[in-house]
Structures are given as structure tokens and as C-alpha cells.
Design a protein around this motif. Sequence first.
Motif, PDB file in Angstrom:
ATOM      1  N   ILE A 183       6.416  -4.595  -5.675  1.00  0.00           N
ATOM      2  CA  ILE A 183       6.362  -3.676  -6.269  1.00  0.00           C
ATOM      3  C   ILE A 183       5.486  -4.655  -7.208  1.00  0.00           C
ATOM      4  CG2 ILE A 183       8.037  -4.931  -7.666  1.00  0.00           C
ATOM      5  CD1 ILE A 183       7.890  -2.274 -10.081  1.00  0.00           C
ATOM      6  N   GLY A 220       2.403  -1.014  -9.449  1.00  0.00           N
ATOM      7  CA  GLY A 220       3.308   0.169  -9.314  1.00  0.00           C
ATOM      8  C   GLY A 220       4.059  -0.624  -7.605  1.00  0.00           C
ATOM      9  N   PHE A 222       5.466  -0.466  -3.592  1.00  0.00           N
ATOM     10  CA  PHE A 222       4.459  -0.661  -2.649  1.00  0.00           C
ATOM     11  C   PHE A 222       5.421  -0.304  -1.371  1.00  0.00           C
ATOM     12  CE2 PHE A 222       3.591  -4.719  -3.744  1.00  0.00           C
ATOM     13  CZ  PHE A 222       4.007  -5.222  -2.729  1.00  0.00           C
ATOM     14  N   SER A 241       0.714   1.698  -3.039  1.00  0.00           N
ATOM     15  CA  SER A 241       1.030   1.891  -4.388  1.00  0.00           C
ATOM     16  C   SER A 241      -0.411   3.111  -4.613  1.00  0.00           C
ATOM     17  CB  SER A 241       0.617   0.931  -5.690  1.00  0.00           C
ATOM     18  OG  SER A 241      -0.470   0.374  -5.658  1.00  0.00           O
TER      19      SER A 241
END
Length: 290
Positions: A183, A220, A222, A241
Motif C-alpha cells: 500500500i 493506495g 498495489f 494503484s
Amino acid sequence: MSGMRTAGSRLTVRSGVAGVLLLAVLWGIGLPLRAQSNISGKPGLLYIPTAELLDDGTFRIGYFYNPSHYDLRNNNPNAKSNTALRQQSQSIYYFHLAVLPRLEVNLNLFHINGYIPLKERGIGDRQFDIKYGILREKARRPSLAVVLSAPFGIDNSLVTYAVAATKHFSLSKEWETQLTLGIGSPYYFDRSDNRGNDYNIFANYKLHSKNQLPGPYLSGPFGGVKLQYRKAGGVMAEWDSQHLNLGAYATLFRHWTVQAGVINFDQVTVATSFQFGLQKSVKQLVKQTK
């Protein structure tokens, strides 16, 4: 730390890269390549990093071509061709060193391909990143690493701030798969409002949203998967992301890797890197000079 390259600086960078590669080849020693690099030069797939850790003293140098539709600095495909506001491809040169068993440092030189206003030319945008391995991979747990971009830049293009976990699964003696999940923080610190006061690296640090950037990078969740054959080549797929990317890579002569991919099923990217062990190289060089 903004500024773009001139023809002279371009030649200097390429000459330096060629010199390091030539020395490594002449010495003929070092560590075999174990993983290809992502867009910023860290162990990874195409855009995303993995939690793989390099052996202490490993040095990697390489190049990544980022296509114009995924320009990290501009998002206006309709701008006039003679202005720096239009989308352009980028050449990203990187230098990556494992300084300690769990600590790796990374330096990027970020160049825009094509037209650059005279006042913005230079050696290129510089960015410094740090990767720290929190956990090493074991039979029942993945490796875990955090990547942080140094906040003292003024115009960083690959702002990371991410955590990744990676696990390998053996399918047979020759085939292996690697799974990575992570993330990226949607926020980052920098001093981009510090223009005109570049020499004060302690002033004007502010929190920004990555989603306000032209090309948000790792904002965000991934993840990615890689299928490799004898650790000498393979295919990969990732969600960075923002986009779904596909690619493939091959390792040549144990130290040199070449890779290519398709970003978002739209544009092609290519990359290459060379890796060797500095510690073994220096020791061998000392022996040869005695």
C-alpha cells in the motif's frame, strides 16, 4: 531540486554509466542478478517495488523509459507540442546500493525527453530514496519492507512512501512464482513551496496529496505477481494503484537484465540494468594490484 538536462549533461550521464558498466565487465566478478528493477531502480516489477532485499554491498545501475501517456509531471495530452506543458516521455537513470544488510539507498536522475525550456535545463531532477527491510522472508512468512522518499526535494516525481510484502512459492525445480502486496500512502511531505529558497533544506515542509499530482504514484493498494524460470527470465503482471501493467524480463550473463512491458494495455516501456557486488569487486581489485 528541479532542472532539466542539456546535451552536454546528457553525454556526461551516459558516459558515467558506460564507465561503471565497463569496469564491472572488466573485473568479471560480483553477485549474480536476482531481480529486475522497477521504474525507480528498486527491486520490483514495472512500477511497483517488492520487499526483496539485496545482499550487502550490491550495486545496481540502470535505465527506465516511461511512456508519454503516463507522464509523472504533466497530464495535458492536448497541449501544444512546443511547450513543456504537454505530456512527454521520460528517461529515468538510477543508482541503487545496499549499504547494509537491511538498508538500501537509491538515487534517480529524471529527464524529460523532447523540448525543454532553456531556463529549466540542467542535469535533471534528482531524487533520493531509502528502503529498509523490516522482515526477511522465511518459510512461513513474507519479507516486509518500507520505502521512503527523502522529503527535502522541491519537485520530486516518484514520491513513494509505501510498504510492501513479498513471498516466493516454488512450483518445481525450475519454476517459481513471486507474490507482492502493498500500500502506498496517498499523502507525502516535501518543500515544493520552497522555490526561490532552495538552499534552506529545513524550511516549508508541508503535507500534500498525491492525487493532486499529474501522475499519482503508488497512491493506495498495489500488488503484482511474477512467474520466473530458473531465475533467468519470466513474465509479470501488476496493479500499480492506478493501472494494470504486463511485462517480461530476461537476465543475460548473470549480471545484466533487460525488460519490457505494456502500461495499462496502452504504451510500451523498456528498461535495463546491471548489477554487481562492490565488496567482492574491491577485494579482488586489491588482490590484483598486490
